[in-house]
Design a protein around this motif. Structure first.
Motif, PDB file in Angstrom:
ATOM      1  N   ARG A  52       9.436   5.984   1.506  1.00 53.33           N
ATOM      2  CA  ARG A  52       9.303   4.744   0.727  1.00 53.33           C
ATOM      3  C   ARG A  52       9.247   3.520   1.635  1.00 53.33           C
ATOM      4  O   ARG A  52       8.493   2.571   1.372  1.00 53.33           O
ATOM      5  CB  ARG A  52      10.475   4.616  -0.255  1.00 53.33           C
ATOM      6  CG  ARG A  52      10.434   5.622  -1.394  1.00 53.33           C
ATOM      7  CD  ARG A  52      11.447   5.269  -2.463  1.00 53.33           C
ATOM      8  NE  ARG A  52      12.816   5.210  -1.949  1.00 53.33           N
ATOM      9  CZ  ARG A  52      13.628   6.247  -1.888  1.00 53.33           C
ATOM     10  NH1 ARG A  52      13.209   7.450  -2.283  1.00 53.33           N
ATOM     11  NH2 ARG A  52      14.855   6.124  -1.425  1.00 53.33           N
ATOM     12  N   VAL A  53      10.042   3.512   2.694  1.00 58.49           N
ATOM     13  CA  VAL A  53      10.044   2.377   3.616  1.00 58.49           C
ATOM     14  C   VAL A  53       8.702   2.273   4.333  1.00 58.49           C
ATOM     15  O   VAL A  53       8.149   1.181   4.499  1.00 58.49           O
ATOM     16  CB  VAL A  53      11.209   2.506   4.623  1.00 58.49           C
ATOM     17  CG1 VAL A  53      11.059   1.504   5.759  1.00 58.49           C
ATOM     18  CG2 VAL A  53      12.546   2.304   3.911  1.00 58.49           C
ATOM     19  N   VAL A  54       8.176   3.404   4.770  1.00 60.49           N
ATOM     20  CA  VAL A  54       6.876   3.391   5.454  1.00 60.49           C
ATOM     21  C   VAL A  54       5.786   2.889   4.525  1.00 60.49           C
ATOM     22  O   VAL A  54       4.862   2.169   4.950  1.00 60.49           O
ATOM     23  CB  VAL A  54       6.550   4.807   5.980  1.00 60.49           C
ATOM     24  CG1 VAL A  54       5.107   4.878   6.464  1.00 60.49           C
ATOM     25  CG2 VAL A  54       7.500   5.187   7.105  1.00 60.49           C
ATOM     26  N   GLU A  55       5.892   3.213   3.245  1.00 57.94           N
ATOM     27  CA  GLU A  55       4.856   2.814   2.279  1.00 57.94           C
ATOM     28  C   GLU A  55       4.826   1.313   2.025  1.00 57.94           C
ATOM     29  O   GLU A  55       3.900   0.826   1.370  1.00 57.94           O
ATOM     30  CB  GLU A  55       5.061   3.567   0.972  1.00 57.94           C
ATOM     31  CG  GLU A  55       4.648   5.028   1.059  1.00 57.94           C
ATOM     32  CD  GLU A  55       4.944   5.812  -0.209  1.00 57.94           C
ATOM     33  OE1 GLU A  55       4.264   6.818  -0.459  1.00 57.94           O
ATOM     34  OE2 GLU A  55       5.879   5.406  -0.944  1.00 57.94           O
ATOM     35  N   LYS A  56       5.795   0.568   2.558  1.00 59.38           N
ATOM     36  CA  LYS A  56       5.729  -0.891   2.463  1.00 59.38           C
ATOM     37  C   LYS A  56       4.566  -1.433   3.289  1.00 59.38           C
ATOM     38  O   LYS A  56       4.073  -2.533   3.038  1.00 59.38           O
ATOM     39  CB  LYS A  56       7.051  -1.507   2.943  1.00 59.38           C
ATOM     40  CG  LYS A  56       8.226  -1.211   2.016  1.00 59.38           C
ATOM     41  CD  LYS A  56       9.503  -1.867   2.517  1.00 59.38           C
ATOM     42  CE  LYS A  56      10.672  -1.573   1.572  1.00 59.38           C
ATOM     43  NZ  LYS A  56      11.940  -2.201   2.038  1.00 59.38           N
ATOM     44  N   HIS A  57       4.143  -0.676   4.295  1.00 63.54           N
ATOM     45  CA  HIS A  57       2.978  -1.055   5.089  1.00 63.54           C
ATOM     46  C   HIS A  57       1.685  -0.560   4.452  1.00 63.54           C
ATOM     47  O   HIS A  57       0.608  -1.051   4.764  1.00 63.54           O
ATOM     48  CB  HIS A  57       3.068  -0.460   6.502  1.00 63.54           C
ATOM     49  CG  HIS A  57       4.093  -1.107   7.366  1.00 63.54           C
ATOM     50  ND1 HIS A  57       4.033  -2.431   7.739  1.00 63.54           N
ATOM     51  CD2 HIS A  57       5.210  -0.609   7.959  1.00 63.54           C
ATOM     52  CE1 HIS A  57       5.058  -2.719   8.524  1.00 63.54           C
ATOM     53  NE2 HIS A  57       5.789  -1.639   8.662  1.00 63.54           N
ATOM     54  N   GLY A  58       1.785   0.447   3.608  1.00 60.46           N
ATOM     55  CA  GLY A  58       0.603   1.071   3.022  1.00 60.46           C
ATOM     56  C   GLY A  58       0.888   2.527   2.713  1.00 60.46           C
ATOM     57  O   GLY A  58       1.986   3.039   2.961  1.00 60.46           O
TER      58      GLY A  58
END
Length: 404
Positions: A314-320
């Motif tokens: 989920r944290v990584v998906e803040k970039h895309g």
């Protein structure tokens, strides 16, 4: 009267003085003569030491001629690199991935002969009775093909053998090859989605998460996968999000340095989600094609650890969006690997499987069962300890290796 007393006193004094002179004379006669005086020897003063440096003026000494080397006699340093500078290690050039599985075919066939050769031997019997078909079924189950796929394969083989009638070795091999390739489902998209998203604003790298339980070889697989991507022309940033194992970041960094991929790491026992976030951030800043994040191993039975893995995603998906979530499975674990795979798939939406240690087991049928259970393809397989022994999975080449 007084005159008489004074005269007596004077007389006494005179007598005493005379007696003293006599005693003194006697003592002088008794004493030994004094030794003759020793002459004093004067040591000559030490000569002054010659000074190393000549004096000024007339006192100056003539200096000895100094030996000097000419320019021709002196070895001058070359203009290349200074002696102290250490040479930078040359980057390794990974083996191209195209056809890699075919080149590794002999290694795979040595460990899988019991499955392919066993099936061909059984099908070559003059009479295929029920006992023979049961042996074929048992062989497939032992190879971890799975119950349902095994039943489907046996039924199709029985039907086609009846239709075929006379069976030559070449016909049997071709028949078995067709059925096994079909069982592996060649319609699956096994492409690794690792291309940079240039159409987005701003452009961003593809993100690949590598997950799995402890001991399956995730960090080694991540390093080998970096080589696969570099061999395909990708620029890679590695994220060492396994902060629980002390040597994991060092190990991943070593893999990256071999091919020129930079590694983003954090403090030991730090937040893995933070490291993954920073890795993607660095990948965007550097214009990398792919960011490859190695996560910590975790038991699929530990709810807290699995929730943490979901947090990383989920944290990584803040970039895309995350383009690939690859689950690393040890092929030797057999059906237990399927249980692990189901739990991971529920948490992070697996997009592909990496099967390791296929070089040391005859249980190649796990490829079939894991694809059936998860509905996702096997995209990579590990066939040894070498740096380039990770290969893209190709059903036809895999079956050819099984059959020898």
């Amino acid at each position: 009267m007084e005159t008489v007393i004074l005269a007596v006193i004077i007389a006494v004094v005179a007598v005493s003085a005379a007696a003293g002179l006599v005693v003194t004379g006697r003592r002088r006669k008794q004493l030994p003569p004094a030794p003759p005086a020793q002459p004093q020897i004067t040591k000559p003063a030490p000569a002054p030491a010659e000074k190393a440096e000549p004096q000024v003026g007339e006192d100056a000494a003539v200096s000895a001629p100094e030996q000097r080397r000419t320019v021709e006699e002196v070895e001058l340093p070359t203009e290349t690199a200074p002696a102290e500078a250490a040479e930078a290690p040359a980057l390794e050039v990974p083996e191209p991935t195209a056809g890699r599985l075919t080149r590794l075919r002999s290694r795979l066939s040595r460990s899988q002969n019991s499955l392919g050769k066993g099936l061909l031997t059984l099908l070559s019997r003059d009479r295929l009775d029920e006992d023979t078909w049961e042996e074929i079924e048992e062989l497939l189950l032992t190879a971890d093909v799975g119950v349902q796929p095994t039943q489907e394969l046996v039924e199709r083989l029985r039907t086609r053998v009846k239709v075929l009638g006379t069976r030559t070795p070449d016909e049997l091999r071709g028949l078995l090859r067709e059925e096994l390739v079909e069982l592996l489902d060649p319609t699956f998209d096994r492409t690794l989605h690792t291309a940079r998203h240039d159409a987005e604003t701003p452009a961003s790298p593809a993100v690949v998460l590598v997950v799995g339980v402890n001991g399956v070889g995730k960090t080694t697989t991540s390093g080998k996968l970096a080589r696969v991507l570099v061999a395909d022309g990708r620029t890679v940033v590695l994220g060492a999000a396994d902060t629980f194992r002390a040597a994991a970041a060092d190990q991943l960094q070593t893999w990256g340095e071999r091919v020129g991929a930079r590694t983003v790491r954090g403090p030991e026992a730090g937040d893995p989600a933070s490291v993954a976030f920073d890795a993607v951030k660095e990948g965007i800043a550097e214009g990398a094609d792919t960011v490859l994040v190695d996560t910590a191993g975790r038991l699929h039975t530990k709810t807290g650890l699995m929730d943490e893995l979901g947090k990383v995603k989920r944290v990584v998906e803040k970039h895309g969006a995350v383009d690939e979530v690859l689950l690393v499975l040890d092929a030797t674990t057999g059906q237990n690997g399927l249980v692990q795979a189901k739990v991971f798939a529920e948490v992070v939406d697996i997009t592909g499987i990496v099967l390791t240690k296929l070089d040391g087991t005859a249980k190649g049928g796990i490829v079939v069962s894991v694809q059936r259970q998860l509905g996702v393809p096997v995209k990579l397989i590990g066939l040894g300890e070498g740096a380039d022994d990770l290969a893209p999975f190709e059903p036809e080449a895999f079956v050819d290796a099984l059959l020898g």
